[in-house]
Structures are given as C-alpha cells and as structure tokens.
Design a protein around this motif. Sequence first.
Motif, PDB file in Angstrom:
ATOM      1  N   MET A  59       0.833  -1.204   0.000  1.00  0.00           N
ATOM      2  CA  MET A  59       0.000   0.000   0.000  1.00  0.00           C
ATOM      3  C   MET A  59       0.870   1.257   0.000  1.00  0.00           C
ATOM      4  O   MET A  59       1.962   1.274   0.529  1.00  0.00           O
ATOM      5  CB  MET A  59      -0.876   0.014   1.256  1.00  0.00           C
ATOM      6  N   PRO A  65       0.420   9.996   1.888  1.00  0.00           N
ATOM      7  CA  PRO A  65       1.182  11.042   1.214  1.00  0.00           C
ATOM      8  C   PRO A  65       1.432  12.239   2.125  1.00  0.00           C
ATOM      9  O   PRO A  65       0.545  12.659   2.869  1.00  0.00           O
ATOM     10  CB  PRO A  65       0.295  11.429   0.036  1.00  0.00           C
ATOM     11  N   THR A  96       2.332  15.289   1.223  1.00  0.00           N
ATOM     12  CA  THR A  96       2.030  16.623   0.736  1.00  0.00           C
ATOM     13  C   THR A  96       0.570  16.734   0.341  1.00  0.00           C
ATOM     14  O   THR A  96      -0.025  15.806  -0.184  1.00  0.00           O
ATOM     15  CB  THR A  96       2.883  16.949  -0.497  1.00  0.00           C
ATOM     16  N   ILE A 131      -1.598  19.276  -1.979  1.00  0.00           N
ATOM     17  CA  ILE A 131      -1.443  20.371  -2.925  1.00  0.00           C
ATOM     18  C   ILE A 131      -2.794  21.036  -3.109  1.00  0.00           C
ATOM     19  O   ILE A 131      -3.801  20.358  -3.277  1.00  0.00           O
ATOM     20  CB  ILE A 131      -0.924  19.856  -4.277  1.00  0.00           C
ATOM     21  N   ILE A 172      -4.689  23.855  -5.415  1.00  0.00           N
ATOM     22  CA  ILE A 172      -4.663  24.750  -6.563  1.00  0.00           C
ATOM     23  C   ILE A 172      -5.880  25.639  -6.431  1.00  0.00           C
ATOM     24  O   ILE A 172      -7.000  25.148  -6.322  1.00  0.00           O
ATOM     25  CB  ILE A 172      -4.737  23.970  -7.883  1.00  0.00           C
ATOM     26  N   ARG A 222     -11.568  10.952   3.340  1.00  0.00           N
ATOM     27  CA  ARG A 222     -10.183  10.499   3.426  1.00  0.00           C
ATOM     28  C   ARG A 222      -9.757   9.766   2.155  1.00  0.00           C
ATOM     29  O   ARG A 222      -8.605   9.784   1.774  1.00  0.00           O
ATOM     30  CB  ARG A 222     -10.017   9.530   4.608  1.00  0.00           C
ATOM     31  N   ARG A 245      -8.736   7.141  -4.048  1.00  0.00           N
ATOM     32  CA  ARG A 245      -7.452   6.440  -4.053  1.00  0.00           C
ATOM     33  C   ARG A 245      -7.574   5.118  -4.807  1.00  0.00           C
ATOM     34  O   ARG A 245      -8.537   4.376  -4.623  1.00  0.00           O
ATOM     35  CB  ARG A 245      -7.015   6.190  -2.612  1.00  0.00           C
ATOM     36  N   VAL A 292      -8.828  23.093  -6.482  1.00  0.00           N
ATOM     37  CA  VAL A 292      -8.505  21.678  -6.544  1.00  0.00           C
ATOM     38  C   VAL A 292      -7.729  21.327  -5.289  1.00  0.00           C
ATOM     39  O   VAL A 292      -6.854  22.079  -4.862  1.00  0.00           O
ATOM     40  CB  VAL A 292      -7.618  21.352  -7.772  1.00  0.00           C
ATOM     41  N   LEU A 293      -8.073  20.214  -4.709  1.00  0.00           N
ATOM     42  CA  LEU A 293      -7.271  19.690  -3.602  1.00  0.00           C
ATOM     43  C   LEU A 293      -6.707  18.359  -4.051  1.00  0.00           C
ATOM     44  O   LEU A 293      -7.424  17.501  -4.553  1.00  0.00           O
ATOM     45  CB  LEU A 293      -8.149  19.494  -2.367  1.00  0.00           C
ATOM     46  N   MET A 294      -5.398  18.201  -3.881  1.00  0.00           N
ATOM     47  CA  MET A 294      -4.774  16.931  -4.245  1.00  0.00           C
ATOM     48  C   MET A 294      -3.955  16.452  -3.071  1.00  0.00           C
ATOM     49  O   MET A 294      -3.232  17.218  -2.461  1.00  0.00           O
ATOM     50  CB  MET A 294      -3.882  17.104  -5.470  1.00  0.00           C
ATOM     51  N   ARG A 295      -4.056  15.170  -2.790  1.00  0.00           N
ATOM     52  CA  ARG A 295      -3.263  14.616  -1.706  1.00  0.00           C
ATOM     53  C   ARG A 295      -2.145  13.802  -2.324  1.00  0.00           C
ATOM     54  O   ARG A 295      -2.391  12.803  -2.989  1.00  0.00           O
ATOM     55  CB  ARG A 295      -4.120  13.706  -0.837  1.00  0.00           C
ATOM     56  N   GLY A 296      -0.922  14.241  -2.102  1.00  0.00           N
ATOM     57  CA  GLY A 296       0.205  13.437  -2.541  1.00  0.00           C
ATOM     58  C   GLY A 296       0.952  14.041  -3.700  1.00  0.00           C
ATOM     59  O   GLY A 296       0.588  15.075  -4.242  1.00  0.00           O
ATOM     60  N   ARG A 297       2.003  13.352  -4.070  1.00  0.00           N
ATOM     61  CA  ARG A 297       2.873  13.846  -5.129  1.00  0.00           C
ATOM     62  C   ARG A 297       2.292  13.466  -6.474  1.00  0.00           C
ATOM     63  O   ARG A 297       1.811  12.362  -6.675  1.00  0.00           O
ATOM     64  CB  ARG A 297       4.250  13.231  -4.973  1.00  0.00           C
ATOM     65  N   ILE A 298       2.364  14.397  -7.392  1.00  0.00           N
ATOM     66  CA  ILE A 298       1.783  14.141  -8.696  1.00  0.00           C
ATOM     67  C   ILE A 298       2.885  14.115  -9.746  1.00  0.00           C
ATOM     68  O   ILE A 298       3.799  14.929  -9.722  1.00  0.00           O
ATOM     69  CB  ILE A 298       0.713  15.197  -9.022  1.00  0.00           C
ATOM     70  N   ASP A 305       2.015   9.578  -6.108  1.00  0.00           N
ATOM     71  CA  ASP A 305       0.720   9.178  -5.571  1.00  0.00           C
ATOM     72  C   ASP A 305      -0.355   9.324  -6.632  1.00  0.00           C
ATOM     73  O   ASP A 305      -1.353   8.642  -6.617  1.00  0.00           O
ATOM     74  CB  ASP A 305       0.384  10.040  -4.354  1.00  0.00           C
ATOM     75  N   SER A 339      -1.105  -0.661  -6.532  1.00  0.00           N
ATOM     76  CA  SER A 339      -0.442  -0.371  -5.263  1.00  0.00           C
ATOM     77  C   SER A 339      -1.131   0.781  -4.539  1.00  0.00           C
ATOM     78  O   SER A 339      -0.540   1.422  -3.687  1.00  0.00           O
ATOM     79  CB  SER A 339       1.030  -0.056  -5.517  1.00  0.00           C
ATOM     80  N   GLY A 340      -2.365   1.038  -4.908  1.00  0.00           N
ATOM     81  CA  GLY A 340      -3.159   1.995  -4.154  1.00  0.00           C
ATOM     82  C   GLY A 340      -2.953   3.428  -4.592  1.00  0.00           C
ATOM     83  O   GLY A 340      -3.392   4.353  -3.929  1.00  0.00           O
ATOM     84  N   ARG A 341      -2.265   3.632  -5.702  1.00  0.00           N
ATOM     85  CA  ARG A 341      -2.108   4.992  -6.196  1.00  0.00           C
ATOM     86  C   ARG A 341      -3.194   5.282  -7.213  1.00  0.00           C
ATOM     87  O   ARG A 341      -3.991   4.413  -7.529  1.00  0.00           O
ATOM     88  CB  ARG A 341      -0.729   5.154  -6.815  1.00  0.00           C
TER      89      ARG A 341
END
Lengths: 277, 441
Positions: free
Chosen positions: A1, A5, A7, A9, A11, B15, B68, B100-106, B183, B212-214
């Motif tokens: 899993m 994360p 971070t 982000i 926008i 979540r 997710r 926009v809200l994003m959780r994690g690295r893009i 992510d 893998s959950g991404r």
Amino acid sequence: MAAEPATTIVIDARGMKLSARLREFWRYRELLLFLAWRDIRVRYRQTFIGAAWALVEPFVGMVVFTLLFSRVAKFSSGDIPYPLYCYAALLVWNFFARAVRESTICFTANAALLRKTYFPRLILPAACVLSLVVDFCCALALFVALSAYYGARPELSVLTVPLWLALAGSAALGSGLILGAINLRYRDIGQTLPFIVQTWLLASPVAYPRSAIPASWLPVYELNPMVGIVEGMRWALLPQMPLDPRLTALGAVGALALLAAGVLSFSRAERGLADVV
Amino acid sequence: MPSAAWRTWFSTVSRESVIRIEGLSKRYRLGTGTPGLHRAIRRLLRPGPRPQQNVIWALRDIDLEVRRGEVLGIIGPNGSGKSTLLKILARITEPTTGRVLMRGRIASLLEVGTGFHPDLTGRDNIYLNGSLLGLSFREIRERFASIVEFAGTELFLDTPVKHYSSGMYVRLAFAVAAHLEPDILVVDEVLAVGDVAFQRKCLGRMQAVADSGRTVLFVSHNLAAINHFCTRAVLLREGQIVDQGEPARIVGRYLAETFACQRQRSYPRDPAKPMQIRRISLHGLPDAPGGVLYRTRPFEVRVVYQVNAPISGSIVSLLLEKPDGGTVCQTRDIDSDPECRRRYEPGLYQATVRFPGNLLNAGTYALRAAIESTLLGRDAFDHQPGLTFELLDPEGATLLHTRGRQRPGVLFLNLPWMVEMLDDGEPAPQVQDTSACVGPP
C-alpha cells in the motif's frame, strides 16, 4: 500500500501566498542546483574553448577600457595599475550584466519546460544567476594571475568577495525578474535589453573612478546600487582602497529592494505564464 | 497556507478522495494577448466601449472527485478540455475560477519531450526529470537502474537526447514518471508514440501503479485501452462533464454520439454509372442503444445499390480492413450464390451480409463496398470510401483479457481447450513404446 502522502497540494484560482511560494522554493532546492549545473553544461557544450569563454569577456573589456579610458581619456586610478583597477570592477560587473540578461530571457528561452512541467518558476532565474557564479570564479582566477603580475597583494578584505557577489546577484535577480515579468507580455524588452545594460554600465564606476563624477550628480548617481557594489568589490580585491560605509549601505539596501520588487512583480506576472510564453 | 475556510473545506473531503475538483473553469483569450502601441494610442484618442474580446471557456464548472486507487479515463472529442484539465492538475496552467485539492505527489506525462533538455544526455535528463517531479538526487539514484531497464535505452545513456527518436523520448519519459512512485500519475496521449509492445508495457505499469493503491488519470483516444484499463471514465464535451461511470457505458455513449452518423453512409446518384452503390449501413443484432456494436454479437451490413442500365457479370463485394492497412477479409455476393452474376435490370437492390459474433476482436475496422465487373475487366467500376466502426468488448468481458492489455490479434475466437494431466509429478514409470499412441489402433 502507498504510504500516507506527505504533501497536500491546493490549486486555487486566487493564487498562492508568498510564504507558501517561498517554502515551495526551498523544497525544490535540489532542482535549483541541477538547473544551474545544466546551464553550465549547456553553455559550454559544443564550444571549442569551453569554459575559457568565461575569461574572454572581462579580459577583452579590460583591454578596451585600458586603451580608451586610461590612454585616451586619461582617467587616474591612483597607485593601482589601471588594468587591475578596471578588471576588479569588470569581474563583478560582467557577472551582474550577464545575470540580468540571462534571468530576463530565461522564461522565454525555457518555454518548452514551462509549458510542460511544474516547478516554482522562481527557480529558473535563480539557477541562471547561480550558474554564473562558476564563470565568476574562472574570471577570478585570472584576476589572481593579473595581481601577481602587477605585484599587488590582496588584503584581508578579500574574504568579503562572496558578500559583494551575493549583493550583485540579488540586484541582478531582482532586475531580471522585473524585466522578465514585462518581457512575458511585451517582447520589446528583448530589444531594449542590450541598451539598458549598456547604460547601466556607464552609470556605474567600472571604467572610471567614482571621483570623476561631479559632486552635484552624486545624490542621484549613488542611488544605483551597483555603485556601492562595484566599489565594495574593488575594496575587497585591491590593496589600499577606501570603503565608504554610506555607499555600501546604499548598495546593500538597493540590491535587496530590487530583489524584493522583482519577486513581487514576478509573482503577479507568473499567473498564466504557461499561456503566454 | 490554507486559511480557516480552507481547513473547513479539507475536513469535508473524504479520506479516500485523492483529488477533489470544485467549480473549476478555465478561460482563454483568443487572438494576440498583447495590445500593441498603435492600438493603445487609438484607444486613447477614441475613448468609448472597448470591443468585446473573444474568449473561450476550455473548462466550465468542473466538479470531480477521484478516490485512491482509481484509474480514471478521460475521453471526449478534440477541444473538449481534456488536456486543459490535466494541465491544471499538473499545475502548468492556473484555473480561472475554482479550486482543486490533491493529496500526494503528482507526476505528469503530458507531451513528448516533457522536461527534457535536448543538449543533455539521457543520464542527465533522468536526473533533471526526477528533480522536476520533486525527487531528491538520492531517491533518483536508487531508482536509476530500474528506470533504464524499463526504458530499454542503456546504449544511449550518454548520448544527448536531441539525437533520440520520438519513441525513445517517450520511453524514457514514461519510465521516469512511472518509477518515481507518485501518488497520482497523470498521463496524456503520449503513449501513442511508442510501439505496440511498449504501449502494452506502459499500460501494465500503470495498472501496477493503480494496484499499489495509487491513482492514475489517463487521457486517451485509444478507447479499447480506456475500456480495459480504467475503473471509471469521464466524458467531456465543450469543457463540461457530460457523463461519468462504468467505462464500457461511457465509451459506448461517446462512440454512439460521435459516430452516430458513421453507422451508415449514402452516396449521391450518378446516372453515368451503369451500377452504383447508394448506401451502406451497419446494424447490431440485436440493435444496441446508440448503434454500438459489440464483439460478442453478430452484426449486419446492408448494401443498397442502384442499377441504372441493364448489366450483367457484375459482383458486389465488401472489404473489411484494419485502419492501419491490413485487410481482414473480403466477401462477395457470388460466394453464396454463383448464379448471382445474373443480368440486373434497372432498379434499387439491397444485399444483406451477416457477420457472426465472437469472431472479430474488439477494435477499429473500416468497411468498404465495391462493385466489380467480370465483363468490363478487372477495374472496379464503383469503389467508394466506406465506414469506420468500432467493435467493443461487452461489459464484464475484461476478464478474458490479461490485465490491462487488450488481447492481440484480429480474431477473437472462443476455442475449446482440453486440458489433461500427463504426469502427476511422481517418478516416471519406465518408458513405454510411444508409437502405440500415435499409430492407428
């Protein structure tokens, strides 16, 4: 899993706060180093004499200025040989002038990168300025050789060279950001840039000593932060030079004010950057 | 930093949601953005209402939530805002309104050559790309070997990438993006550049990322890939979300709306030709909503042709082709009735040909009708451009495919397999005379 994360982000159409911007800049510091290194690599790739180009510009400038201002116009540089006197100023001036030029055009020159990837845009001009530090160091090596040739021994003040360099870099980055922000919308800047830099050179005590300026002009003349910075660099590199604290303060405040103005004006121009480059 | 209002908004986002888009719009101005000096002066001299600037809304009020582990396919015609949406998510361009809200690295892979510097070598560019995606040098070094292995460009590592082919560019770019363990992975229509084997490899890799959950966001015109690979699809049209849900349904709707006119094609009457094709049409059996054709169901082709003058010795034929050039088959009216080459009296005729289900693989096909004459020589005397159509996999049929990849081949046959155990793993008994097995009893 996937791990949780780290971070988040956001926008927002309303843009990003300055503090968030600066934090992000710090997060991308490795990219800053890499882009600076890339600029160096690319600059001298496919050139015949390579990094020796970093010496050519200040050296030729010194020769020309020596012929013109020392022999023809007969400016006096006191006890210090004029070529050395001039080269010490040209060192920091060339760094400054190239940094202004390159940070102004870096957005249009890297349009492909800007249109296709995200990173804090401030990284790009900052990397330009940083990469020129390497060229400065090459040119500095030549100065050491020249000093030895003329038998001038530097004093302890030589340790302050990084300080003057940092001030010159701030002033250049600030000016480059202001000009670059305008250049994004009005490419006229590209046309006027050589003219701006040349005028600025004549308004700074590079080819002539500051004492050549009439006293009545000084209040305006000294507002140019490069006056204090160039004089400061001379004080650092040459023996028996005076340091004017008032001028130094003016240079430092001016350089930092330029940097702040640059960051602010660029932050406003940055929105929609990918749509206009 | 997010204000208090922002924090409240965060807390309302579940979540499980990785991307939450609210009221997102993007406006572009058409024409030159910069008013020149002459226009500025004219405006000073003649004050008055300014001429309305041409604006175009590339995106309008998009609301979308991605959870997710989802693989979200975005489809829609050209200019529907797909790429603009991805560009905003990749933070290359800013929205005009909305958030926009994003959780994690893009990590995003938007176009060929993204983040590559032509003068640097492949090795340097891997580092450049990695640091553009926000990785530290140490993290890139750890993944370096697997990136190079995936891209298959070991030989060219120390060559400046300007000497790379576009295929090599994409391989390297995808390898970097996919191995950075983002992510959220955003992929635009870049894979089209790679060869089939590499496209398949990429889809497999994207599936692994999703497993893998991404989260993967995927724009493609390869509808078969969307159908097999995505867990959900979104249909965009003119900057708005028209529909979203089960990929097969969304793809079907998109095709039906886009190719509705392509279910049949008519040709104007031309009395100069003795015999001509007037219409060719496709019909699913039974007719699915929107005229969508499924791989598993039979379909009919109807050819309507006109005879303008009495003629004999002509053959009506259908040619089924793959758009990339290969011919699948030809079928002719004389196949089932050799006497068909009779004398035609003037009038309108219709021929119906049924293609069975469970024969052709899913994919795009082109169909043409032609009339040839045995008497007038080999030259076809009516040869018309035909129809392009798509055969879809029915819902649930994805189980028949290896995960994330479409089964290769033009045919999709359900052949019976008989499996028997030959050896139970015990030490083999002494060798027997095998000729007894193959010889006649």
